[in-house]
Design an enzyme around this catalytic site. Structure first.
Site, PDB file in Angstrom:
ATOM      1  CE  LYS A  51      -3.664   1.857   3.193  1.00  0.00           C
ATOM      2  NZ  LYS A  51      -3.784   1.970   4.585  1.00  0.00           N
ATOM      3  CG  HIS A  76      -5.729   0.842  11.776  1.00  0.00           C
ATOM      4  ND1 HIS A  76      -5.319   2.099  11.540  1.00  0.00           N
ATOM      5  CD2 HIS A  76      -4.706  -0.141  11.202  1.00  0.00           C
ATOM      6  CE1 HIS A  76      -4.131   1.940  11.032  1.00  0.00           C
ATOM      7  NE2 HIS A  76      -3.914   0.774  10.804  1.00  0.00           N
ATOM      8  CG  ASP A 113      -1.719  -2.959  10.091  1.00  0.00           C
ATOM      9  OD1 ASP A 113      -2.653  -2.039  10.200  1.00  0.00           O
ATOM     10  OD2 ASP A 113      -0.514  -2.853   9.723  1.00  0.00           O
ATOM     11  CG  HIS A 164      -0.964   1.056  13.796  1.00  0.00           C
ATOM     12  ND1 HIS A 164      -1.213  -0.240  14.264  1.00  0.00           N
ATOM     13  CD2 HIS A 164      -0.878   1.398  12.596  1.00  0.00           C
ATOM     14  CE1 HIS A 164      -1.450  -0.760  12.966  1.00  0.00           C
ATOM     15  NE2 HIS A 164      -1.382   0.107  11.924  1.00  0.00           N
TER      16      HIS A 164
HETATM   17  C1  OGA Z   1      -1.658   1.412   7.587  1.00  0.00           C
HETATM   18  C2  OGA Z   1      -1.028   2.201   8.646  1.00  0.00           C
HETATM   19  C3  OGA Z   1       0.847   3.827   8.921  1.00  0.00           C
HETATM   20  C4  OGA Z   1       1.637   4.776   8.143  1.00  0.00           C
HETATM   21  O1  OGA Z   1      -1.629   1.690   6.347  1.00  0.00           O
HETATM   22  O2  OGA Z   1      -2.290   0.495   8.117  1.00  0.00           O
HETATM   23  O3  OGA Z   1      -0.959   1.773   9.753  1.00  0.00           O
HETATM   24  O4  OGA Z   1       2.814   5.283   8.968  1.00  0.00           O
HETATM   25  N1  OGA Z   1       0.126   3.028   8.192  1.00  0.00           N
HETATM   26  O5  OGA Z   1       1.392   5.397   7.280  1.00  0.00           O
HETATM   27 NI    NI Z   2      -1.859   0.056  10.079  1.00  0.00          NI
END
Ligand code: OGA
Ligand code: NI
Length: 336
Positions: free
Chosen positions: A203, A222, A224, A278
Protein backbone atom coordinates in the site's frame (compact mmCIF):
# COMPACT_ATOMS: atom_id res chain seq x y z
CA UNK A 1 -19.93 11.09 -10.03
CA UNK A 2 -16.47 12.46 -9.45
CA UNK A 3 -14.81 10.80 -6.49
CA UNK A 4 -13.33 13.23 -4.02
CA UNK A 5 -9.68 12.60 -3.38
CA UNK A 6 -8.09 14.06 -0.28
CA UNK A 7 -5.17 15.28 -2.39
CA UNK A 8 -7.55 17.59 -4.29
CA UNK A 9 -9.30 18.76 -1.14
CA UNK A 10 -5.87 19.57 0.29
CA UNK A 11 -4.94 21.61 -2.77
CA UNK A 12 -8.16 23.62 -2.49
CA UNK A 13 -7.68 24.31 1.22
CA UNK A 14 -4.00 25.16 1.04
CA UNK A 15 -4.42 28.87 1.79
CA UNK A 16 -7.16 28.46 4.32
CA UNK A 17 -7.07 27.77 7.99
CA UNK A 18 -9.96 25.36 7.93
CA UNK A 19 -10.79 21.87 6.73
CA UNK A 20 -14.16 20.41 5.73
CA UNK A 21 -16.15 19.33 8.76
CA UNK A 22 -16.04 15.66 7.71
CA UNK A 23 -12.34 15.62 8.59
CA UNK A 24 -12.64 17.12 12.08
CA UNK A 25 -12.27 14.38 14.67
CA UNK A 26 -14.19 14.37 17.95
CA UNK A 27 -12.13 15.85 20.80
CA UNK A 28 -11.38 12.42 22.25
CA UNK A 29 -9.46 11.65 19.05
CA UNK A 30 -7.90 15.00 18.12
CA UNK A 31 -4.14 14.58 17.99
CA UNK A 32 -3.47 17.95 19.65
CA UNK A 33 -5.43 16.80 22.70
CA UNK A 34 -4.44 13.15 22.83
CA UNK A 35 -0.73 12.87 21.92
CA UNK A 36 1.54 12.17 24.87
CA UNK A 37 4.37 14.67 25.38
CA UNK A 38 5.98 13.71 28.69
CA UNK A 39 9.71 13.81 29.56
CA UNK A 40 9.85 10.09 29.89
CA UNK A 41 8.57 9.15 26.43
CA UNK A 42 9.74 5.63 25.75
CA UNK A 43 10.89 4.82 22.20
CA UNK A 44 9.61 2.00 20.08
CA UNK A 45 12.44 -0.59 20.20
CA UNK A 46 15.00 -0.45 17.37
CA UNK A 47 16.53 -3.77 16.40
CA UNK A 48 19.68 -4.40 14.35
CA UNK A 49 18.79 -7.28 12.01
CA UNK A 50 22.46 -7.88 11.19
CA UNK A 51 23.18 -8.89 14.80
CA UNK A 52 25.16 -12.16 14.43
CA UNK A 53 24.02 -13.36 17.87
CA UNK A 54 20.78 -15.05 16.80
CA UNK A 55 19.70 -15.94 20.31
CA UNK A 56 19.94 -12.35 21.35
CA UNK A 57 18.08 -11.22 18.24
CA UNK A 58 15.26 -13.67 18.94
CA UNK A 59 15.00 -12.36 22.48
CA UNK A 60 14.86 -8.71 21.41
CA UNK A 61 12.23 -9.34 18.73
CA UNK A 62 10.14 -11.51 20.97
CA UNK A 63 10.17 -8.96 23.79
CA UNK A 64 9.30 -6.10 21.44
CA UNK A 65 6.44 -8.14 19.95
CA UNK A 66 5.01 -8.91 23.38
CA UNK A 67 5.41 -5.48 24.94
CA UNK A 68 4.89 -3.19 21.97
CA UNK A 69 3.66 -5.19 19.00
CA UNK A 70 5.87 -2.89 16.96
CA UNK A 71 9.58 -2.33 16.38
CA UNK A 72 11.90 -0.65 13.92
CA UNK A 73 14.58 -2.65 12.11
CA UNK A 74 17.89 -1.33 10.82
CA UNK A 75 20.59 -3.11 8.79
CA UNK A 76 17.86 -5.18 7.14
CA UNK A 77 19.79 -5.54 3.88
CA UNK A 78 17.66 -3.36 1.56
CA UNK A 79 20.04 -0.95 -0.20
CA UNK A 80 19.37 2.69 0.60
CA UNK A 81 19.47 3.60 -3.14
CA UNK A 82 16.62 1.16 -3.77
CA UNK A 83 14.63 2.68 -0.91
CA UNK A 84 15.06 6.18 -2.38
CA UNK A 85 14.10 4.88 -5.80
CA UNK A 86 10.96 3.18 -4.49
CA UNK A 87 9.96 6.38 -2.73
CA UNK A 88 10.56 8.53 -5.76
CA UNK A 89 8.52 6.39 -8.19
CA UNK A 90 5.66 6.23 -5.66
CA UNK A 91 5.73 9.98 -5.20
CA UNK A 92 5.80 10.54 -8.96
CA UNK A 93 2.62 8.50 -9.31
CA UNK A 94 0.75 10.68 -6.83
CA UNK A 95 1.98 13.82 -8.61
CA UNK A 96 0.47 12.72 -11.94
CA UNK A 97 -2.66 14.50 -13.20
CA UNK A 98 -5.83 13.19 -11.58
CA UNK A 99 -7.11 11.36 -14.68
CA UNK A 100 -3.83 9.46 -14.91
CA UNK A 101 -4.10 8.26 -11.32
CA UNK A 102 -7.72 7.27 -11.85
CA UNK A 103 -6.58 4.70 -14.42
CA UNK A 104 -5.47 2.61 -11.44
CA UNK A 105 -8.67 3.27 -9.47
CA UNK A 106 -10.25 0.57 -7.36
CA UNK A 107 -13.14 -1.21 -9.06
CA UNK A 108 -16.34 0.08 -7.42
CA UNK A 109 -18.22 -2.64 -5.60
CA UNK A 110 -15.36 -5.12 -5.85
CA UNK A 111 -14.48 -7.26 -2.84
CA UNK A 112 -10.79 -6.66 -3.36
CA UNK A 113 -9.21 -3.52 -1.99
CA UNK A 114 -6.61 -3.32 -4.74
CA UNK A 115 -6.30 -0.05 -6.63
CA UNK A 116 -6.08 3.70 -6.15
CA UNK A 117 -8.61 5.00 -3.67
CA UNK A 118 -9.51 7.13 -0.73
CA UNK A 119 -11.30 5.11 1.85
CA UNK A 120 -10.97 1.58 3.06
CA UNK A 121 -13.34 1.21 5.96
CA UNK A 122 -16.61 3.01 6.46
CA UNK A 123 -16.44 4.95 9.64
CA UNK A 124 -19.49 4.72 11.85
CA UNK A 125 -19.64 8.46 12.47
CA UNK A 126 -19.15 9.36 8.80
CA UNK A 127 -15.81 11.06 9.48
CA UNK A 128 -12.96 10.86 7.00
CA UNK A 129 -9.23 10.36 7.18
CA UNK A 130 -6.78 12.79 5.54
CA UNK A 131 -5.21 10.24 3.20
CA UNK A 132 -5.39 8.67 -0.27
CA UNK A 133 -3.81 5.34 -1.13
CA UNK A 134 -2.78 2.85 -3.78
CA UNK A 135 -2.94 -0.87 -3.05
CA UNK A 136 -1.56 -3.69 -5.20
CA UNK A 137 -0.13 -7.13 -4.64
CA UNK A 138 3.57 -7.59 -5.27
CA UNK A 139 3.86 -11.34 -4.56
CA UNK A 140 3.30 -14.19 -5.46
CA UNK A 141 3.37 -13.63 -9.25
CA UNK A 142 0.16 -15.65 -9.76
CA UNK A 143 -1.76 -13.15 -7.60
CA UNK A 144 -0.42 -9.97 -9.17
CA UNK A 145 -2.85 -7.86 -11.17
CA UNK A 146 -0.82 -5.35 -13.15
CA UNK A 147 -3.94 -3.35 -13.87
CA UNK A 148 -3.35 -1.73 -10.49
CA UNK A 149 0.34 -1.03 -11.04
CA UNK A 150 1.04 2.46 -12.37
CA UNK A 151 2.44 2.56 -15.93
CA UNK A 152 3.89 5.92 -15.07
CA UNK A 153 6.64 6.56 -14.19
CA UNK A 154 7.94 3.81 -16.52
CA UNK A 155 10.45 2.53 -13.94
CA UNK A 156 7.66 1.98 -11.39
CA UNK A 157 7.36 -1.72 -12.18
CA UNK A 158 11.02 -2.63 -12.19
CA UNK A 159 11.71 -0.72 -8.98
CA UNK A 160 8.80 -2.38 -7.18
CA UNK A 161 9.89 -5.82 -8.41
CA UNK A 162 13.38 -5.22 -7.12
CA UNK A 163 12.05 -4.04 -3.74
CA UNK A 164 9.88 -7.16 -3.55
CA UNK A 165 12.94 -9.42 -3.86
CA UNK A 166 14.53 -7.83 -0.83
CA UNK A 167 11.26 -7.61 1.08
CA UNK A 168 10.80 -11.39 0.81
CA UNK A 169 14.17 -11.99 2.40
CA UNK A 170 13.37 -9.63 5.28
CA UNK A 171 9.93 -11.19 5.75
CA UNK A 172 11.33 -14.73 5.86
CA UNK A 173 13.89 -13.69 8.42
CA UNK A 174 11.28 -12.03 10.63
CA UNK A 175 8.94 -15.04 10.45
CA UNK A 176 11.83 -17.30 11.48
CA UNK A 177 12.87 -15.12 14.41
CA UNK A 178 9.27 -14.70 15.57
CA UNK A 179 8.75 -18.49 15.42
CA UNK A 180 11.91 -19.17 17.43
CA UNK A 181 10.73 -16.59 19.96
CA UNK A 182 7.67 -18.76 20.60
CA UNK A 183 9.85 -21.82 21.16
CA UNK A 184 8.75 -23.57 17.95
CA UNK A 185 10.77 -24.50 14.84
CA UNK A 186 11.85 -21.59 12.64
CA UNK A 187 9.57 -22.48 9.70
CA UNK A 188 6.35 -22.87 11.71
CA UNK A 189 4.95 -19.38 11.41
CA UNK A 190 5.50 -18.93 7.68
CA UNK A 191 3.91 -22.34 7.06
CA UNK A 192 0.93 -21.45 9.25
CA UNK A 193 0.29 -18.41 7.05
CA UNK A 194 0.46 -20.24 3.74
CA UNK A 195 4.18 -20.97 3.16
CA UNK A 196 5.14 -19.93 -0.37
CA UNK A 197 1.59 -18.71 -0.96
CA UNK A 198 1.86 -15.87 1.55
CA UNK A 199 0.54 -12.78 -0.22
CA UNK A 200 2.41 -9.50 -0.19
CA UNK A 201 0.08 -6.54 -0.49
CA UNK A 202 1.78 -3.19 -0.94
CA UNK A 203 0.00 0.00 0.00
CA UNK A 204 1.20 3.52 -0.56
CA UNK A 205 -0.35 6.03 1.82
CA UNK A 206 -0.36 9.64 0.63
CA UNK A 207 -1.12 12.19 3.35
CA UNK A 208 -1.15 15.68 1.79
CA UNK A 209 -0.37 18.79 3.88
CA UNK A 210 -3.31 19.64 6.13
CA UNK A 211 -4.17 23.18 7.32
CA UNK A 212 -5.45 21.77 10.65
CA UNK A 213 -3.25 18.85 11.70
CA UNK A 214 -4.39 19.47 15.28
CA UNK A 215 -7.97 18.42 14.40
CA UNK A 216 -7.56 15.71 11.74
CA UNK A 217 -6.15 12.20 11.56
CA UNK A 218 -4.74 10.30 8.60
CA UNK A 219 -5.76 6.82 9.69
CA UNK A 220 -7.91 6.32 12.76
CA UNK A 221 -6.80 3.86 15.46
CA UNK A 222 -6.69 0.32 14.09
CA UNK A 223 -4.80 -2.93 14.20
CA UNK A 224 -3.63 -4.50 10.95
CA UNK A 225 -5.51 -7.44 9.49
CA UNK A 226 -2.26 -8.97 8.23
CA UNK A 227 0.07 -11.42 9.90
CA UNK A 228 2.92 -8.94 9.76
CA UNK A 229 3.23 -5.47 8.26
CA UNK A 230 6.62 -4.14 7.17
CA UNK A 231 6.40 -0.40 6.60
CA UNK A 232 8.74 2.09 5.02
CA UNK A 233 7.96 5.71 5.99
CA UNK A 234 9.21 8.94 4.42
CA UNK A 235 10.95 11.57 6.58
CA UNK A 236 7.73 13.21 7.80
CA UNK A 237 6.76 11.75 11.19
CA UNK A 238 3.14 10.80 11.86
CA UNK A 239 2.84 7.19 12.94
CA UNK A 240 1.69 6.82 16.55
CA UNK A 241 1.30 3.74 18.67
CA UNK A 242 -0.81 3.24 21.80
CA UNK A 243 1.41 2.14 24.68
CA UNK A 244 0.13 2.01 28.26
CA UNK A 245 -2.91 4.09 27.23
CA UNK A 246 -0.75 6.85 25.70
CA UNK A 247 -0.31 7.79 22.04
CA UNK A 248 3.41 7.89 21.31
CA UNK A 249 5.17 9.09 18.13
CA UNK A 250 7.38 6.67 16.21
CA UNK A 251 10.56 8.53 15.58
CA UNK A 252 11.94 8.66 12.08
CA UNK A 253 15.12 6.68 11.56
CA UNK A 254 16.49 7.03 8.00
CA UNK A 255 16.19 3.77 6.03
CA UNK A 256 14.65 1.86 8.95
CA UNK A 257 11.59 -0.35 8.41
CA UNK A 258 8.76 -0.31 10.94
CA UNK A 259 7.41 -3.78 11.71
CA UNK A 260 3.85 -4.18 13.05
CA UNK A 261 2.55 -7.41 14.52
CA UNK A 262 -0.86 -7.92 12.88
CA UNK A 263 -4.01 -9.76 13.94
CA UNK A 264 -3.03 -13.12 12.38
CA UNK A 265 0.18 -13.36 14.42
CA UNK A 266 -1.67 -12.41 17.57
CA UNK A 267 -4.05 -15.29 16.87
CA UNK A 268 -1.35 -17.81 15.88
CA UNK A 269 0.72 -16.98 18.96
CA UNK A 270 -2.42 -17.40 21.09
CA UNK A 271 -2.10 -13.82 22.32
CA UNK A 272 1.61 -13.83 23.16
CA UNK A 273 2.51 -11.36 20.44
CA UNK A 274 0.30 -8.25 20.38
CA UNK A 275 -1.44 -6.84 17.34
CA UNK A 276 -0.61 -3.21 17.92
CA UNK A 277 -3.14 -0.36 17.93
CA UNK A 278 -1.80 2.52 15.86
CA UNK A 279 -2.97 5.67 14.03
CA UNK A 280 -1.46 8.43 11.90
CA UNK A 281 -1.33 12.19 12.19
CA UNK A 282 -0.73 14.64 9.36
CA UNK A 283 1.56 17.63 8.83
CA UNK A 284 0.72 21.27 8.18
CA UNK A 285 3.28 21.86 5.45
CA UNK A 286 4.69 18.58 4.30
CA UNK A 287 3.32 15.53 2.51
CA UNK A 288 3.73 12.37 4.51
CA UNK A 289 3.99 9.08 2.64
CA UNK A 290 4.43 5.49 3.75
CA UNK A 291 4.82 2.12 2.04
CA UNK A 292 3.48 -0.69 4.23
CA UNK A 293 3.69 -4.25 2.88
CA UNK A 294 0.97 -6.41 4.45
CA UNK A 295 1.84 -10.09 4.62
CA UNK A 296 -1.49 -11.86 4.30
CA UNK A 297 -2.43 -15.53 4.33
CA UNK A 298 -4.19 -16.70 1.15
CA UNK A 299 -7.98 -16.34 1.31
CA UNK A 300 -8.69 -20.02 2.10
CA UNK A 301 -5.87 -20.42 4.65
CA UNK A 302 -7.20 -21.27 8.11
CA UNK A 303 -5.52 -19.44 10.94
CA UNK A 304 -5.86 -20.33 14.61
CA UNK A 305 -3.60 -20.66 17.64
CA UNK A 306 -0.59 -22.86 16.77
CA UNK A 307 -1.27 -26.38 18.14
CA UNK A 308 2.26 -26.42 19.62
CA UNK A 309 1.29 -23.55 21.93
CA UNK A 310 -2.04 -24.85 23.15
CA UNK A 311 -2.09 -26.91 26.34
CA UNK A 312 -4.53 -27.58 29.12
CA UNK A 313 -3.06 -24.62 31.02
CA UNK A 314 -3.00 -22.47 27.93
CA UNK A 315 -6.30 -23.07 26.15
CA UNK A 316 -6.95 -21.48 22.74
CA UNK A 317 -7.99 -17.82 23.05
CA UNK A 318 -9.16 -17.52 19.44
CA UNK A 319 -11.26 -19.47 16.99
CA UNK A 320 -9.79 -20.99 13.85
CA UNK A 321 -10.94 -18.95 10.85
CA UNK A 322 -10.31 -18.77 7.15
CA UNK A 323 -8.44 -15.56 6.43
CA UNK A 324 -11.14 -14.40 4.00
CA UNK A 325 -13.84 -14.79 6.65
CA UNK A 326 -11.80 -12.96 9.26
CA UNK A 327 -11.10 -10.15 6.77
CA UNK A 328 -14.75 -9.89 5.74
CA UNK A 329 -15.91 -9.55 9.34
CA UNK A 330 -13.28 -7.00 10.24
CA UNK A 331 -13.76 -4.81 7.18
CA UNK A 332 -17.54 -4.82 7.68
CA UNK A 333 -17.40 -4.09 11.39
CA UNK A 334 -18.75 -7.54 12.38
CA UNK A 335 -17.41 -9.50 15.36
CA UNK A 336 -14.34 -11.52 14.40
C1 OGA B 1 -1.65 1.37 7.57
C2 OGA B 1 -0.88 2.15 8.56
C3 OGA B 1 0.85 3.74 9.03
C4 OGA B 1 1.63 4.82 8.39
O1 OGA B 1 -1.61 1.73 6.38
O2 OGA B 1 -2.29 0.37 7.98
O3 OGA B 1 -1.05 1.93 9.72
O4 OGA B 1 2.66 5.18 8.96
N1 OGA B 1 0.00 3.07 8.13
O5 OGA B 1 1.24 5.32 7.34
NI1 NI C 1 -1.95 0.00 10.01
Amino acid sequence: MEVERVQNIATLSIHSNTIPIDFIRPETEQPALTTFHGDDIPDIPTIDLSNPDQQNLVKLISEASQEWGMFQVVNHGIPSELISELQSVGKEFFLLPQEEKEKCAKVPGSQSYEGYGTKLQKEVNGKKGWVDHLFHRIWPPSQINHKFWPLNPPSYRETNEEYTKYMRVVADKLFTLLSLGLGVEGNVMKEAFGGEEVEYMLKINYYPPCPRPDLALGLTPHTDLSSLTILLPNEVPGLQVLKDERWIDAKYIPNALIVHIGDQIQIASNGRYKSVLHRTTVDKERTRMSWPVFLEPPAECEVGPLPQLVTQDNPPKYKVKKFKDYAYCKLNGLPQ
